[in-house]
Scaffold this motif. Structure first.
Motif, short mmCIF file in Angstrom:
data_model
loop_
_atom_site.label_atom_id
_atom_site.label_comp_id
_atom_site.label_asym_id
_atom_site.label_seq_id
_atom_site.Cartn_x
_atom_site.Cartn_y
_atom_site.Cartn_z
N GLY A 89 35.43 112.96 -10.34
CA GLY A 89 34.60 112.92 -11.69
C GLY A 89 33.61 111.93 -11.47
O GLY A 89 33.10 112.07 -10.41
N ASN A 90 33.51 111.05 -12.70
CA ASN A 90 31.94 109.86 -12.98
C ASN A 90 32.57 109.01 -11.83
O ASN A 90 31.61 107.96 -12.30
CB ASN A 90 31.64 109.41 -13.70
N THR A 91 33.68 108.50 -10.79
CA THR A 91 33.83 107.69 -10.08
C THR A 91 34.29 107.83 -8.71
O THR A 91 34.18 108.69 -8.13
CB THR A 91 35.60 107.01 -10.59
N PHE A 97 32.09 102.30 -7.98
CA PHE A 97 30.63 102.95 -8.83
C PHE A 97 31.07 104.10 -10.01
O PHE A 97 32.53 104.38 -9.37
CB PHE A 97 29.93 103.71 -7.61
N SER A 98 30.04 104.41 -10.68
CA SER A 98 30.59 104.57 -11.66
C SER A 98 28.88 105.43 -11.81
O SER A 98 27.47 104.31 -11.84
CB SER A 98 31.04 104.61 -13.21
N GLY A 147 22.27 108.56 -15.54
CA GLY A 147 23.15 109.43 -14.26
C GLY A 147 22.62 108.59 -13.21
O GLY A 147 23.03 109.27 -11.97
N GLN A 148 22.56 107.56 -12.72
CA GLN A 148 22.27 107.10 -11.50
C GLN A 148 23.80 105.92 -10.92
O GLN A 148 24.56 105.66 -12.48
CB GLN A 148 21.77 106.06 -11.72
N TRP A 149 24.23 106.22 -9.79
CA TRP A 149 25.34 105.93 -9.38
C TRP A 149 25.77 104.21 -9.10
O TRP A 149 24.05 103.92 -8.37
CB TRP A 149 26.18 106.29 -8.29
N VAL A 150 26.31 103.42 -10.08
CA VAL A 150 26.12 102.11 -9.56
C VAL A 150 27.25 100.98 -9.50
O VAL A 150 28.31 101.26 -10.20
CB VAL A 150 25.70 101.19 -11.12
N ALA A 200 37.72 99.16 -19.00
CA ALA A 200 37.71 99.83 -17.61
C ALA A 200 37.57 98.97 -16.33
O ALA A 200 37.48 100.63 -15.46
CB ALA A 200 36.30 101.00 -17.96
N ALA A 201 37.73 98.06 -16.38
CA ALA A 201 37.73 97.87 -14.77
C ALA A 201 39.22 97.60 -14.37
O ALA A 201 40.36 97.93 -15.23
CB ALA A 201 37.93 96.03 -14.53
N PHE A 202 39.72 97.96 -12.81
CA PHE A 202 40.59 98.10 -12.32
C PHE A 202 41.77 96.62 -12.25
O PHE A 202 40.89 95.85 -11.63
CB PHE A 202 40.29 99.25 -11.01
N VAL A 203 43.02 96.79 -12.21
CA VAL A 203 44.16 95.45 -12.35
C VAL A 203 44.79 96.11 -11.45
O VAL A 203 45.05 97.17 -11.29
CB VAL A 203 43.64 95.33 -13.55
N LEU A 204 45.31 94.79 -10.91
CA LEU A 204 46.77 95.32 -9.65
C LEU A 204 47.39 94.56 -10.53
O LEU A 204 47.98 93.74 -11.41
CB LEU A 204 45.91 93.82 -8.44
N ARG A 205 48.30 96.92 -10.10
CA ARG A 205 49.88 96.14 -10.97
C ARG A 205 50.81 96.27 -10.24
O ARG A 205 51.87 95.66 -10.62
CB ARG A 205 49.59 97.48 -11.72
N ALA A 206 51.09 96.43 -9.39
CA ALA A 206 51.79 96.82 -8.36
C ALA A 206 51.54 96.96 -6.73
O ALA A 206 50.21 97.21 -6.36
CB ALA A 206 52.85 97.83 -8.85
N ARG A 207 52.61 96.06 -5.64
CA ARG A 207 52.47 96.21 -4.20
C ARG A 207 53.89 97.00 -4.13
O ARG A 207 54.33 96.80 -4.41
CB ARG A 207 52.56 95.61 -3.92
N LEU A 208 53.66 98.29 -3.41
CA LEU A 208 54.21 99.25 -2.83
C LEU A 208 54.91 99.36 -1.51
O LEU A 208 53.95 97.96 -0.79
CB LEU A 208 53.69 100.72 -2.59
N ARG A 209 56.41 99.01 -1.42
CA ARG A 209 56.95 98.41 -0.65
C ARG A 209 58.06 99.70 -0.39
O ARG A 209 58.99 99.70 -0.84
CB ARG A 209 57.71 96.99 -0.30
N PRO A 210 58.62 99.91 1.45
CA PRO A 210 59.18 100.36 1.95
C PRO A 210 60.47 99.82 1.99
O PRO A 210 60.91 98.43 2.08
CB PRO A 210 59.21 101.69 2.66
N THR A 211 61.97 100.48 1.54
CA THR A 211 62.89 99.76 1.72
C THR A 211 63.38 99.22 3.04
O THR A 211 64.44 98.49 3.34
CB THR A 211 64.05 100.63 1.52
N ASP A 212 63.02 100.53 4.01
CA ASP A 212 63.05 99.78 5.14
C ASP A 212 62.22 99.25 6.25
O ASP A 212 61.37 99.41 7.20
CB ASP A 212 63.48 100.87 6.44
#
Length: 420
Positions: free
Chosen positions: A52-54, A75-76, A81-84, A115-127
């Motif tokens: 979309g617009n991101t 960027f949004s 109508g400009q990408w910033v 509307a800012a992105f915030v770290l929620r998790a880190r994915l880790r494999p079981t092996d």
């Protein structure tokens, strides 16, 4: 007057019909994006994603924290109508964005109230394996509630670099849990499974581009059904096939980093090759290094042969380009535009992305803001969004409208002539 009005309407009908059948005009560059804190050898544009617009862009070497490290830029579109540039995240790598969830390598972000992105998790494999390159390729699906993460150098059944793909599901409480681990049917014959990933619905397309022993390089289709994940199809070919992949509905695009890109289509789970896209004659490079697919359009990156591993400053005889293809009514594909090279081009076509008629093509080694290999992402727009006929040639819902216009134009004209 009646004759004149009918004639004008008939001409209008013919003009509209021509526009519908003319397909796409050549895309035009609308913006050149670079990092606000560009530095030499940043390699901005190594990975791309648009939703979309991101626009999300990763870079190999930002100095925002005072120490060179990967970074991701958001960027949004502003009110004009400009990408910033909206945000810079202190992490880089493969990207996927869906329904407000952003996956960067193994890092999961969601938006806060601002509307800012915030770290929620880190994915880790079981092996967990330190040399597996977990997060080399990623894909979100099921409205951002599920994630597929590639580890193309994982050891499987004692086979080094066989590769694996891990599936994670998010609970209603926001907790991510590994629920599956996918591998190639013959790990000893097909290596780097998970080098490339694409997802749509409950379907995954997974690249395994290195052949081993008497095996072949391949891309695999896995579907999550009532009995869990199962392999539905295997597309095998020469070494390098599966280096890049894209998936949209029942159509798959598989790049091979040099010789060709392949289009496959499914009819109720039965896949067959629909087309083979080849580079223009007389040009050399890694055709298919990255691919994107949306509806009737396909983007194929065609950068020069990689003479270094994105170390910055590398040069090649060809600056690279990106080719745009369009699926015809009969199912064949035609090249409609060659995008680039541009004035700054050094390694154009390393990364490509596409969404709703907006195209992204990156050159991480282009000079930006006077910095060598700062990196540039080009934003292109297709000028027209034509109404298209169904693939069966019947005209779909558009046909009755056109026939109605035709009748409104022609019938009064014929009657008027008979009266005279």
């Amino acid at each position: 007057m009646r004759h004149r009005a009918a004639s004008l309407l008939l001409l209008s009908f013919m003009a509209v019909a021509f526009a519908v059948r003319a397909d796409d005009a050549a895309p035009t560059v609308m913006a050149r994006l670079s990092a606000s804190d560009a530095v030499e050898n940043m390699l901005f544009g190594r990975h791309l994603f648009i939703d979309g617009n991101t626009i999300v862009v990763s870079a190999e070497g930002s100095l925002a924290t005072g120490v060179r490290q990967p970074a991701t830029f958001i960027f949004s579109v502003d009110a004009e109508g400009q990408w910033v540039q909206h945000q810079e995240l202190p992490v880089g790598g493969a990207l996927s964005l869906q329904n407000g969830v952003l996956l960067v390598g193994d890092a999961v972000y969601t938006r806060d109230d601002a509307a800012a992105f915030v770290l929620r998790a880190r994915l880790r494999p079981t092996d967990a394996q330190t040399e597996a390159e977990f997060g080399h390729a990623v894909a979100l699906f099921d409205q951002g509630r599920r994630a597929a993460v590639g580890a193309p150098f994982a050891t499987v059944d004692g086979v080094a670099s066989a590769g694996a793909v891990y599936i994670f599901d998010r609970s209603s409480a926001g907790r991510w849990t590994q629920t599956a681990r996918l591998t190639a049917p013959s790990p000893s014959k097909s290596r780097n499974f998970g080098m490339a990933l694409a997802a749509d619905g409950n379907t995954l397309l997974i690249g395994a581009p290195i052949a081993a022993g008497d095996g072949a390089a391949a891309a695999y289709v896995f579907v999550d059904g009532t009995n869990g994940w199962a392999r539905q199809a295997t597309f095998s070919g020469a070494n390098g096939m599966g280096w890049s992949v894209a998936l949209d509905g029942n159509v798959a695009l598989v790049g091979s980093d040099g010789g060709a890109a392949y289009v496959f289509a499914s009819n109720q789970g039965r896949w067959s090759r629909q087309a083979t896209l080849k580079p223009p004659s007389g040009l050399s490079g890694e055709f298919g290094f990255d691919v994107a697919l949306e509806g009737r359009r396909a983007l194929v990156g065609f950068p020069p042969r990689q003479i270094s591993t994105f170390s910055g400053g590398a040069t090649a005889p060809e600056p690279g380009r990106v080719l745009l293809y369009l699926r015809n009514v009969d199912g064949s594909w035609s090249e409609t535009a060659a995008l680039g090279p541009y004035e700054e081009s050094e390694n154009l076509g390393i990364s490509v992305a596409m969404d709703n008629g907006t195209l992204l093509i990156a050159d991480p080694q282009a000079d930006a803001n006077s910095y060598e290999a700062g990196g540039i992402v080009y934003v292109l727009a297709i000028p027209t969004q034509p109404v298209v006929f169904n693939d069966d040639g019947g005209g779909g819902a558009f046909a009755p409208v056109m026939l109605g216009l035709f009748a409104a134009a022609v019938i009064p004209l014929v009657r008027a002539r008979r009266m005279h």
